[in-house]
Design a protein around this motif. Structure first.
Motif, PDB file in Angstrom:
ATOM      1  N   LEU A 395      53.193  16.491  18.284  1.00  0.00           N
ATOM      2  CA  LEU A 395      53.508  15.300  18.130  1.00  0.00           C
ATOM      3  C   LEU A 395      53.480  14.803  16.745  1.00  0.00           C
ATOM      4  CD1 LEU A 395      52.633  12.788  21.034  1.00  0.00           C
ATOM      5  CD2 LEU A 395      55.092  13.424  19.916  1.00  0.00           C
ATOM      6  N   ALA A 396      52.186  16.139  15.942  1.00  0.00           N
ATOM      7  CA  ALA A 396      52.034  15.442  14.240  1.00  0.00           C
ATOM      8  C   ALA A 396      52.950  15.889  14.162  1.00  0.00           C
ATOM      9  CB  ALA A 396      50.515  16.232  14.406  1.00  0.00           C
ATOM     10  N   ASP A 397      53.286  17.408  14.579  1.00  0.00           N
ATOM     11  CA  ASP A 397      54.798  18.025  13.917  1.00  0.00           C
ATOM     12  C   ASP A 397      55.893  17.186  13.324  1.00  0.00           C
ATOM     13  OD1 ASP A 397      52.574  20.397  13.398  1.00  0.00           O
ATOM     14  OD2 ASP A 397      53.276  21.192  14.807  1.00  0.00           O
ATOM     15  N   TYR A 398      55.816  17.092  14.392  1.00  0.00           N
ATOM     16  CA  TYR A 398      57.099  16.095  14.952  1.00  0.00           C
ATOM     17  C   TYR A 398      56.935  15.354  13.631  1.00  0.00           C
ATOM     18  CZ  TYR A 398      61.214  14.170  16.952  1.00  0.00           C
ATOM     19  OH  TYR A 398      62.368  13.702  17.424  1.00  0.00           O
ATOM     20  N   VAL A 427      48.150   9.532  30.680  1.00  0.00           N
ATOM     21  CA  VAL A 427      48.835   8.507  30.526  1.00  0.00           C
ATOM     22  C   VAL A 427      48.324   8.050  29.491  1.00  0.00           C
ATOM     23  CG1 VAL A 427      50.447   6.440  31.149  1.00  0.00           C
ATOM     24  CG2 VAL A 427      50.027   8.178  32.576  1.00  0.00           C
ATOM     25  N   ASN A 428      47.194   7.711  29.156  1.00  0.00           N
ATOM     26  CA  ASN A 428      45.981   6.770  28.259  1.00  0.00           C
ATOM     27  C   ASN A 428      46.558   7.781  27.042  1.00  0.00           C
ATOM     28  OD1 ASN A 428      45.295   4.901  28.102  1.00  0.00           O
ATOM     29  ND2 ASN A 428      43.715   5.170  29.841  1.00  0.00           N
ATOM     30  N   PHE A 429      45.866   9.344  27.335  1.00  0.00           N
ATOM     31  CA  PHE A 429      45.943   9.904  26.071  1.00  0.00           C
ATOM     32  C   PHE A 429      47.207  10.028  25.121  1.00  0.00           C
ATOM     33  CE2 PHE A 429      46.269  14.177  23.964  1.00  0.00           C
ATOM     34  CZ  PHE A 429      45.293  14.550  23.170  1.00  0.00           C
ATOM     35  N   LEU A 430      48.076  10.147  26.605  1.00  0.00           N
ATOM     36  CA  LEU A 430      49.887  10.703  25.674  1.00  0.00           C
ATOM     37  C   LEU A 430      49.831   8.961  24.630  1.00  0.00           C
ATOM     38  CD1 LEU A 430      52.212  12.331  25.980  1.00  0.00           C
ATOM     39  CD2 LEU A 430      53.349  11.074  27.654  1.00  0.00           C
ATOM     40  N   MET A 431      50.033   7.833  25.298  1.00  0.00           N
ATOM     41  CA  MET A 431      50.375   6.276  24.685  1.00  0.00           C
ATOM     42  C   MET A 431      49.928   6.271  23.425  1.00  0.00           C
ATOM     43  SD  MET A 431      52.015   4.894  26.968  1.00  0.00           S
ATOM     44  CE  MET A 431      51.847   3.915  28.588  1.00  0.00           C
ATOM     45  N   ASN A 432      48.110   6.870  23.698  1.00  0.00           N
ATOM     46  CA  ASN A 432      47.575   6.698  22.166  1.00  0.00           C
ATOM     47  C   ASN A 432      47.618   7.711  20.770  1.00  0.00           C
ATOM     48  OD1 ASN A 432      45.689   4.619  23.195  1.00  0.00           O
ATOM     49  ND2 ASN A 432      44.376   6.400  23.983  1.00  0.00           N
ATOM     50  N   THR A 433      48.910   8.831  21.235  1.00  0.00           N
ATOM     51  CA  THR A 433      48.627   9.866  20.546  1.00  0.00           C
ATOM     52  C   THR A 433      50.181   9.384  20.133  1.00  0.00           C
ATOM     53  OG1 THR A 433      46.979  11.294  22.328  1.00  0.00           O
ATOM     54  CG2 THR A 433      48.779  12.330  20.409  1.00  0.00           C
ATOM     55  N   ILE A 434      51.034   8.831  20.711  1.00  0.00           N
ATOM     56  CA  ILE A 434      52.029   8.647  20.187  1.00  0.00           C
ATOM     57  C   ILE A 434      51.969   7.878  19.961  1.00  0.00           C
ATOM     58  CG2 ILE A 434      54.389   7.148  21.379  1.00  0.00           C
ATOM     59  CD1 ILE A 434      54.172   8.665  23.698  1.00  0.00           C
ATOM     60  N   LYS A 435      51.403   6.478  19.541  1.00  0.00           N
ATOM     61  CA  LYS A 435      51.176   5.161  18.573  1.00  0.00           C
ATOM     62  C   LYS A 435      50.084   5.800  17.861  1.00  0.00           C
ATOM     63  CE  LYS A 435      49.955   0.739  21.573  1.00  0.00           C
ATOM     64  NZ  LYS A 435      48.917   1.864  22.486  1.00  0.00           N
ATOM     65  N   LYS A 436      49.370   6.850  17.216  1.00  0.00           N
ATOM     66  CA  LYS A 436      48.588   7.495  16.523  1.00  0.00           C
ATOM     67  C   LYS A 436      49.581   7.734  15.143  1.00  0.00           C
ATOM     68  CE  LYS A 436      44.946  10.669  15.476  1.00  0.00           C
ATOM     69  NZ  LYS A 436      44.568  11.518  16.296  1.00  0.00           N
ATOM     70  N   TYR A 437      50.723   8.608  15.803  1.00  0.00           N
ATOM     71  CA  TYR A 437      51.553   9.424  14.387  1.00  0.00           C
ATOM     72  C   TYR A 437      53.138   8.687  15.129  1.00  0.00           C
ATOM     73  CZ  TYR A 437      47.716  13.219  14.966  1.00  0.00           C
ATOM     74  OH  TYR A 437      47.264  14.164  14.728  1.00  0.00           O
ATOM     75  N   ASN A 438      53.011   7.355  15.538  1.00  0.00           N
ATOM     76  CA  ASN A 438      53.622   6.461  15.101  1.00  0.00           C
ATOM     77  C   ASN A 438      55.091   7.582  15.930  1.00  0.00           C
ATOM     78  OD1 ASN A 438      54.696   4.334  15.432  1.00  0.00           O
ATOM     79  ND2 ASN A 438      55.152   4.824  12.442  1.00  0.00           N
ATOM     80  N   VAL A 439      55.754   8.083  16.949  1.00  0.00           N
ATOM     81  CA  VAL A 439      56.626   8.856  17.071  1.00  0.00           C
ATOM     82  C   VAL A 439      57.795   7.827  17.781  1.00  0.00           C
ATOM     83  CG1 VAL A 439      57.324  10.877  18.472  1.00  0.00           C
ATOM     84  CG2 VAL A 439      55.661  11.007  16.665  1.00  0.00           C
ATOM     85  N   PRO A 440      58.894   7.097  18.176  1.00  0.00           N
ATOM     86  CA  PRO A 440      59.789   6.830  18.775  1.00  0.00           C
ATOM     87  C   PRO A 440      59.083   7.400  19.871  1.00  0.00           C
ATOM     88  CG  PRO A 440      61.151   7.718  17.612  1.00  0.00           C
ATOM     89  CD  PRO A 440      59.731   8.204  17.118  1.00  0.00           C
ATOM     90  N   PRO A 441      59.061   6.698  21.693  1.00  0.00           N
ATOM     91  CA  PRO A 441      59.142   7.852  22.596  1.00  0.00           C
ATOM     92  C   PRO A 441      60.503   7.823  23.651  1.00  0.00           C
ATOM     93  CG  PRO A 441      58.103   5.023  22.064  1.00  0.00           C
ATOM     94  CD  PRO A 441      58.600   5.436  21.344  1.00  0.00           C
TER      95      PRO A 441
END
Ligand code: C2E
Ligand code: MG
Ligand code: MG
Length: 574
Positions: A395-398, A427-441
């Motif tokens: 997610l960071a790379d993307y 689920v928590n980890f994924l959601m938080n990381t998506i938010k952290k890197y601001n990637v559109p789900p």
């Protein structure tokens, strides 16, 4: 003078009274002590007895005349020893203690004999002290029972079993014999515990313990090792006690369900590993360990199985252990990195997505393929940590690609192991990381395999639906290699079907494979799924797949997994 005499008499009387009073106190103390004493003077051949003789021998202290009165009451197995102790001066000893019992009585009596000698080694006095030590003996018996036996099953405990096995091995060394060790593990014991409770779980172990107790003999030792594990050691396994026979009869016995106190019935099966002295090892503990390792292989092969010692299994085990240690170190050292493989539309132009594939750069610079370390990581649980690294890194790379070149219509596919997907925190980890890197789900696709659905399909589908709510996509990876039932596909909330490389490999050369591939693609479309063929290496494969309607292609033909630098260029240009 008269006065002086009177004074002396008065003093004597007073002293006498004092002594009598003291003696009274001593007698009282002795009576209260619950012990019995006999004091014998060799000079005047007189015995003086004190204390509670009644308690020990059924007659009072005054009634004691000679030791034959005691000898008549003694349990015959102690007669000789007791006599020796009573006549201690014959051996010129000063002090000795023994424990003995009386015929037909529960008492344990301790006798302490003390003899005092003059300068010429002639005995002057001899004293007996009898004590009731029943309480301590019972406690001692309980303690030694606890030291050797398992309280739940009455079988040998682990420590004592190992000691017995060591003795068997010593004996086998002198007699040139074999000793077999069977390592037994109850299949799905956790399910029994979880569904029926720990008490029932204990009962099941007790019942199994009872079945196993039937095998105990001078040459067969059985132990409740720990948890749901039992061990059997067989000295010279021949005839009725041959390993084959023990296993055959045991399996037969376990076919009869256990009747439990809660009214339920349950049957159990065992996974059994076997190692033998001297072939597998010459050490007791090592034999047990080896039997355990091969037991895991038996369990892996589908439970209710038996696995004999086999060197390659042990080598694989050792290799995996080493890999495990190396992996933990590599995770800390940051030796894992991500590669990305492009996925194209069937036109070969439009970049449909990139699949994140993890890599491990070993200390010597060698790249280790996920094919060899992912299965190990799945077994030992490291996959959870590794999986989080994969999510975080990809997610960071993307997000860096988006930041640099803007949001494009390119999907990021991330492989998720079944264990990882099922873990509580996923689920928590994924959601938080998506938010952290601001990637559109909506740009994220999770690749899962059929193994995710094996145990608890409903829970998994529910979890998938939660993620799909926010726009995350799912693809079924390696389709065609698992149970691949077409009918169950209908009920799964997936978006994409990835046709496994094994189909692609023969799709050109093998007619039936092509027919199946066509059917999968057709069905997939009808169900509204996207299709991707993986492992496309050749032009012919690509054009055939394109012709039969496959929508997306991934494979070396279009691009190998590449490091971030190269994927950066690809994304930029696209
Ligand atoms: P997969 O998810 O099915 O990934 C496809 C594998 O096929 C990749 O191997 C890829 O390099 C390889 N491949 C792609 N095109 C071709 C081709 O044209 N020819 C050949 N011979 N191979 C091709 P890789 O990267 O070694 O990964 C192997 C498997 O390891 C993956 O299979 C996946 O199951 C697992 N894996 C890889 N990365 C991860 C990860 O980050 N997390 C998890 N949980 N599993 C991963
Ligand atoms: Mg994949
Ligand atoms: Mg695959």
């Amino acid at each position: 003078m008269q006065g002086d005499n009177n004074f002396d008499l008065g003093l004597l009387n007073a002293m006498n009274n004092r002594l009598l009073k003291d003696e009274g106190i001593y007698r009282l103390l002795i009576d209260k002590s619950g012990e019995a004493f006999a004091y014998y003077s060799f000079a005047d051949r007189r015995t003086e007895c004190l204390g509670d003789w009644e308690h020990f021998f059924g007659f009072s202290a005054n009634e004691y005349i000679s030791i034959s009165q005691i000898m008549d009451l003694v349990d015959s197995s102690y007669t000789a020893e007791l006599y020796e102790c009573l006549m201690l001066e014959r051996r010129g000893k000063e002090k000795e203690t023994i424990e003995f019992r009386l015929e037909g009585k529960d008492l344990w009596i301790e006798l302490e004999t003390t003899v005092i000698y003059d300068g010429n080694k002639n005995p002057l006095t001899r004293m007996y002290c009898f004590r009731d030590v029943t309480k301590y003996r019972v406690l001692n018996d309980e303690l030694s029972y606890m030291a050797y036996y398992d309280s739940l099953t009455g079988l040998l405990n682990r420590n004592y079993f190992v000691k017995c096995l060591e003795e068997m091995i010593d004996k086998a060394k002198s007699n040139d014999c074999i000793v077999s060790v069977l390592f037994l593990d109850i299949d799905d014991f956790r399910r029994i515990n979880d569904s029926m409770g720990l008490i029932v779980g204990d009962e099941v172990m007790q019942k199994l313990g009872m079945v196993l107790r039937d095998y105990v003999s001078d040459n067969v030792r059985v132990s409740h090792f720990n948890g749901d594990i039992f061990c059997i050691a067989i000295y010279d396994p021949v005839g009725v006690r041959s390993v084959d026979n023990v296993i055959k009869t045991l399996k037969k016995k376990l076919e009869t369900p256990f009747n439990l106190s809660n009214g339920a019935e349950t049957t159990i099966t065992l996974s059994i590993g076997i190692a033998e002295f001297p072939e597998s090892s010459k050490e007791a503990m090592e034999l047990i360990n080896l039997a355990e390792i091969v037991m895991f292989k038996a369990k892996h092969r589908g439970k209710n199985n038996v696995q004999y010692f086999d060197a390659p299994i042990i080598q694989e085990f050792i290799y995996n252990i080493e890999l495990e240690h190396k992996m933990e170190k590599a995770l800390k050292a940051g030796n894992f990195f991500m590669c990305y493989q492009p996925q194209y539309d069937a036109d070969g132009v439009h970049l449909r997505g990139i699949e994140a594939l993890v890599r491990w750069r070993d200390e010597d610079g060698r790249i280790i393929s996920p094919g060899s370390f992912i299965p190990v990581a799945e077994k030992n649980g490291t996959i959870l940590q590794l999986g989080e690294f994969v999510i975080e890194q990809s997610l960071a790379d993307y997000s860096r690609l988006i930041d640099k070149y803007g949001q494009k219509d390119v999907i990021l596919s991330i492989n998720i192991s079944a264990i990882q997907f099922k873990s509580k925190n996923f689920v928590n980890f994924l959601m938080n990381t998506i938010k952290k890197y601001n990637v559109p789900p909506t740009q994220i696709e999770l690749e899962i395999t059929e193994s995710v659905f094996i145990d608890d399909m409903e829970d998994i589908v529910a979890k998938m639906n939660v993620l799909r709510e926010i726009g995350i996509r799912f693809s079924m990876d390696d389709f065609g290699t698992g149970f691949s039932s077409l009918s169950y596909l209908r009920s799964l909330p997936i978006d994409t079907l990835k046709i496994d490389k094994s189909f692609v490999d023969t799709v050109v050369t093998d007619g039936p494979t092509r027919t199946i591939a066509e059917a999968i693609i057709d069905l997939s479309k009808k169900l509204g799924f996207d299709t991707i063929a993986e492992g496309v290496e050749e032009e012919v494969q690509y054009s055939l797949l394109k012709n039969i309607g496959c929508e997306n292609i991934q494979g070396f033909y279009f691009g190998k997994p590449m490091e971030m630098e190269d994927i950066d260029k690809l994304y930029k240009e696209y």
